[in-house]
Design an enzyme around this catalytic site. Structure first.
Site, PDB file in Angstrom:
ATOM      1  N   LYS A  38      47.213  62.770  67.234  1.00  0.00           N
ATOM      2  CA  LYS A  38      48.518  62.881  67.652  1.00  0.00           C
ATOM      3  C   LYS A  38      49.516  61.719  66.800  1.00  0.00           C
ATOM      4  O   LYS A  38      50.415  60.869  67.683  1.00  0.00           O
ATOM      5  CB  LYS A  38      48.797  62.601  69.383  1.00  0.00           C
ATOM      6  CG  LYS A  38      47.981  63.935  69.805  1.00  0.00           C
ATOM      7  CD  LYS A  38      48.415  63.664  71.627  1.00  0.00           C
ATOM      8  CE  LYS A  38      47.657  64.542  72.259  1.00  0.00           C
ATOM      9  NZ  LYS A  38      47.219  65.883  71.569  1.00  0.00           N
ATOM     10  N   CYS A  39      49.417  61.417  65.801  1.00  0.00           N
ATOM     11  CA  CYS A  39      49.839  60.435  64.975  1.00  0.00           C
ATOM     12  C   CYS A  39      50.723  61.050  63.657  1.00  0.00           C
ATOM     13  O   CYS A  39      50.449  62.046  63.280  1.00  0.00           O
ATOM     14  CB  CYS A  39      48.746  59.543  64.506  1.00  0.00           C
ATOM     15  SG  CYS A  39      49.164  58.274  63.253  1.00  0.00           S
ATOM     16  N   GLY A  40      51.922  60.266  63.120  1.00  0.00           N
ATOM     17  CA  GLY A  40      52.449  60.606  62.219  1.00  0.00           C
ATOM     18  C   GLY A  40      51.612  60.993  60.823  1.00  0.00           C
ATOM     19  O   GLY A  40      52.019  61.699  60.060  1.00  0.00           O
ATOM     20  N   THR A  42      48.554  62.261  61.110  1.00  0.00           N
ATOM     21  CA  THR A  42      47.617  63.161  61.437  1.00  0.00           C
ATOM     22  C   THR A  42      47.336  64.404  60.273  1.00  0.00           C
ATOM     23  O   THR A  42      46.276  64.935  60.007  1.00  0.00           O
ATOM     24  CB  THR A  42      47.775  63.872  62.769  1.00  0.00           C
ATOM     25  OG1 THR A  42      47.666  62.876  63.821  1.00  0.00           O
ATOM     26  CG2 THR A  42      46.870  64.743  63.151  1.00  0.00           C
TER      27      THR A  42
END
Length: 168
Positions: A38-40, A42
């Site tokens: 859930k990361c930028g 990803t």
């Protein structure tokens, strides 16, 4: 594992909590990435998978190992099973994604402690700054490169190919 002297001495846990012996990768070239669902960054899973498929097809001695980490903004809160499912359903990931680890702090995975000591980051920093930091390990078990989260996987192709061309 304070006595570890090379990448191949470590046995991190796989997605089921079983030892994953890196000795099985002796003589291979391995890209290690701390990942998050859930990361930028990803979407880099897509680039990592393409890199893996392209290079592994012609160089079966090239591997990528993903290590999910929830230490940066709680961006990988799921269980190992949920993380595996996410990676496969959303990005078709076929390279091994091992068990969730810490990469910094008192409970850091020993492999990451070793990687950070072997190849400190910018200005000698020995901590992983964020998700999707990358380490390239050569056939000799030594760290050949380290890249920040902002480095796109496809830009590493030349460095990986150079490591693949090197003899032990």
């Amino acid at each position: 594992m304070a006595s570890a002297t090379s990448f191949y001495d470590f046995k991190p846990k796989d997605k089921r909590g079983q030892e994953y012996s890196l000795a099985d990768l002796k003589g291979k070239v391995v890209l290690i990435v701390n990942t998050a669902s859930k990361c930028g960054f990803t979407p880099q899973f897509e680039g990592l998978e393409k890199l893996y498929k392209d290079l592994h097809a012609t160089h079966p001695d090239f591997y990528i190992l993903g290590f999910p980490c929830n230490q940066f903004g709680s961006q990988d809160p799921g269980t190992n099973d949920q993380i595996q499912e996410f990676c496969q359903l959303n990005y078709g990931v076929t390279f091994p994604v091992l068990g969730k680890v810490d990469v910094n702090g008192d409970k850091a995975e020993p492999l990451f402690e070793w990687l950070k000591n072997e190849k400190p980051g910018l200005m000698g920093l020995k901590r992983v700054k964020w998700n999707f930091e990358k380490f390239l390990v050569g056939r000799d078990g030594k760290v050949k490169g380290r890249w920040a989260s902002t480095t796109k996987p496809e830009s590493l192709r030349g460095e990986i190919e150079k490591a693949l061309a090197a003899k032990v």
